[in-house]
Structures are given as C-alpha cells and as structure tokens.
Design an enzyme around this catalytic site. Structure first.
Site, PDB file in Angstrom:
ATOM      1  N   ASP A  53      -3.691 -82.729  10.736  1.00 42.20           N
ATOM      2  CA  ASP A  53      -3.261 -82.236  12.141  1.00 42.20           C
ATOM      3  C   ASP A  53      -2.458 -80.927  11.917  1.00 42.20           C
ATOM      4  OD1 ASP A  53      -0.931 -83.449  11.307  1.00 42.20           O
ATOM      5  OD2 ASP A  53      -0.638 -84.807  12.906  1.00 42.20           O
ATOM      6  N   SER A  54      -2.281 -80.569  10.893  1.00 36.99           N
ATOM      7  CA  SER A  54      -1.500 -79.284  10.438  1.00 36.99           C
ATOM      8  C   SER A  54      -2.473 -77.958  11.062  1.00 36.99           C
ATOM      9  CB  SER A  54      -1.328 -78.910   9.249  1.00 36.99           C
ATOM     10  OG  SER A  54      -2.291 -79.168   8.499  1.00 36.99           O
ATOM     11  N   LYS A 122      -5.495 -91.146   8.279  1.00 39.05           N
ATOM     12  CA  LYS A 122      -4.214 -90.962   8.048  1.00 39.05           C
ATOM     13  C   LYS A 122      -3.379 -91.102   9.063  1.00 39.05           C
ATOM     14  CE  LYS A 122      -1.920 -87.117   5.958  1.00 39.05           C
ATOM     15  NZ  LYS A 122      -0.872 -86.863   7.254  1.00 39.05           N
ATOM     16  N   GLU A 124       0.974 -91.648  10.139  1.00 39.86           N
ATOM     17  CA  GLU A 124       2.299 -91.190   9.988  1.00 39.86           C
ATOM     18  C   GLU A 124       3.226 -92.470  10.484  1.00 39.86           C
ATOM     19  OE1 GLU A 124       3.738 -87.625  11.505  1.00 39.86           O
ATOM     20  OE2 GLU A 124       2.178 -86.518  10.679  1.00 39.86           O
ATOM     21  N   GLU A 191       6.340 -87.090   1.965  1.00 40.59           N
ATOM     22  CA  GLU A 191       6.561 -85.654   2.332  1.00 40.59           C
ATOM     23  C   GLU A 191       7.931 -85.442   2.373  1.00 40.59           C
ATOM     24  OE1 GLU A 191       4.374 -84.027   5.685  1.00 40.59           O
ATOM     25  OE2 GLU A 191       5.490 -82.248   5.724  1.00 40.59           O
TER      26      GLU A 191
HETATM   27  O1  KIV Z   1      -1.480 -82.357   8.239  1.00 39.22           O
HETATM   28  C1  KIV Z   1      -1.108 -82.078   7.360  1.00 39.22           C
HETATM   29  O2  KIV Z   1      -1.697 -81.059   6.837  1.00 39.22           O
HETATM   30  C2  KIV Z   1      -0.500 -83.026   6.439  1.00 39.22           C
HETATM   31  C3  KIV Z   1      -0.206 -82.672   5.014  1.00 39.22           C
HETATM   32  C4  KIV Z   1       0.957 -81.878   5.031  1.00 39.22           C
HETATM   33  C5  KIV Z   1       0.108 -83.955   4.200  1.00 39.22           C
HETATM   34  O3  KIV Z   1      -0.298 -83.988   6.989  1.00 39.22           O
END
Ligand code: KIV
Length: 273
Positions: A53-54, A122, A124, A191
């Site tokens: 989600d980056s 993934k 969080e 992280e």
């Molecule tokens: O969204 C992302 O790129 C991430 C990484 C920084 C692990 O969660």
C-alpha cells in the site's frame, strides 16, 4: 537435483519460503505496483513481490498509505500478476478494509484473490486483528503479518520513529509475533524495530521473518523499489541502501530528448517512415 540445491526457476510458494528459512537461505522481497516493473523484478530473480500500500505514497503521491482503496490495490495487483511468473506475489489489504469486521476482512481478501489472482495478503497488526486474520486463513488465503512500525496506524503513533524500544512494547511485539505464527500466518514483516529484538523474534519463530529497518538477524529483507532504485529521492532513512540513481538517469534521458526535439535532431531519417 539434490534437496540442498537451490532451483532459481521454480515457482516460489509459501511452502518454499518455509524451506528457505529451514536451510538458512535469506529471502529477498521488493515492492512492485505495475506490469513493467514487476516483469523486471521477477526476471531478476526476486523471491517475493509485495504489492504494497506504499503505492499510495510512491505511485499516487499521498503523504500516508491511508487513502489507497481496495479497488486501487486490486488494479495494481492485477497489473503486477501479468508480469510475474516465478515470485510469490503478496498484496497489502488497505487501511479500512479489515480492521473493524472480520466478515468485511474476508470479503476484501477474497476480492483481491479472485480479481487479481495474487497468492497471499499482508495485514498490519497483532492481537487486535486476530479474528480477521483467522477468518481469512479459514478460507485458505495465506496471510503475511506485519508488526513494529505499521504505517496504517501513523495517526496513532504520531511519528515514523523506531518502534518497540521500550520493554512493554517489545514484549507485546514478541507476543503478537508468536500469536501470528500460532494462528497460521506463513511469514511476518517486522518494520523499523531494534535489530536485537528482530533477531530474537526470527530465532523464536519457525515461520520466516522479513525485515525492513530491522537489522540483519532476520530471515529476509524487503524494501520499496522506488526508494532502493533512487526513483524516490525524498526518503532517506538510515536503513535504506540505494542500489541505483534512476532519478538522475531518467532526468538526463528526458533532458536529452527535449534537447533533440528542440534542435530537430530527433527524429532522424533512419527513425522516420
Ligand atoms: O507497503 C509497503 O511497501 C510495505 C513494506 C514497507 C513492507 O508494507
């Protein structure tokens, strides 16, 4: 082929990642958000591609990861999947699609799997989202956990500083890591936490632990591709190693093109029909 020989053409699966941890082979992971980038990253031999989600930051220009939607994550994941043949592709469940309600969490994960054909999600958080993770796992969808600095909670933390330096937070992180393993997550990302703590978690867990800003004592590393290739020059944390300076290469390419267009040098006769 003997069982100890690494086969770099074989499709990476969650099971293969577990085998890599068992034999002490480090796991490489990078983000990608589009077809062309994912194709290069996969062909280069990466083990795991994260449709992170980056994308909210590096693709859409948002300050945080919070605004990106499920539809937008599915769009990125679908594009990535078309370019990948070997790497395991994991997709972030975006903010607001899994925290409140486990049925909604399952519906979000199912949309990602059905519409993008990605292979895992993934999420969080630890004990707070246990029910959502369990429901998704029950549907046969592999889940990668994410603890430590969890950018979707930036408004609660208030800073992007190193997490879990204090004993209380470190103990909660260790408990959460064990919980994620016990309920069936296939791996976790840690992280921006102290190296010693990350190494302890990696030692105690049998599932792979992938670090970003978590030192070298873990089972693998992940970085955001725009940061490590120097496309995004605005982000220089201590943990980031730059492997290329693509912003400079791209700027020079664009400036040379502009100069050639202005001077009439491009296109030449050979480049014309
Ligand atoms: O969204 C992302 O790129 C991430 C990484 C920084 C692990 O969660």
């Amino acid at each position: 082929m003997s069982t100890n020989t690494v086969d770099n053409t074989r499709k990476v699966t969650t099971r293969r990642l577990a085998e890599m941890k068992q034999r002490g082979e480090k796991i490489s992971m990078l983000t990608s958000y589009d077809y062309s980038m994912a194709k290069i990253v996969d062909a280069a031999g990466i083990d795991v591609i994260l449709v992170g989600d980056s994308a909210s930051n590096v693709m859409a220009g948002n300050v945080t990861t919070l605004p990106i939607t499920l539809d937008q994550m599915i769009y990125h994941a679908k594009s990535v999947m078309k370019g990948v043949s070997r790497a395991l592709v994991v997709v972030d469940l975006p903010f607001g699609t899994y925290q409140g309600n486990s049925k909604e969490a399952l519906a979000s994960a199912i949309r990602i799997m059905k519409e993008s054909h990605a292979e895992a999600v993934k999420m969080e958080g630890g004990s707070e989202i246990r029910e959502s993770i369990e429901r998704i796992l029950c549907a046969g969808i592999p889940v990668m956990g994410h603890l430590g600095l969890t950018p979707q909670s930036i408004n609660k933390f208030g800073t992007y500083n190193v997490r879990a330096r204090q004993e209380k937070e470190a103990n909660k992180l260790i408990e959460d890591a064990h919980l994620l393993e016990d309920i069936g997550c296939f791996a976790i990302v840690l992280e921006k936490i102290p190296s010693e703590l990350a190494a302890r978690v990696a030692k105690e867990l049998t599932i792979p632990v992938i670090g970003i800003g978590a030192g070298g004592g873990v089972d693998g590393q992940v970085l955001v591709i725009h940061d490590m290739l120097g496309i995004n020059q605005d982000f220089s944390p201590k943990f980031l190693r730059r492997y290329a300076d693509l912003a400079t290469v791209m700027t020079e390419g664009v400036q040379n093109y502009i100069a050639d267009v202005k001077s009439g040098d491009f296109p030449s006769v050979a480049e014309s029909y």
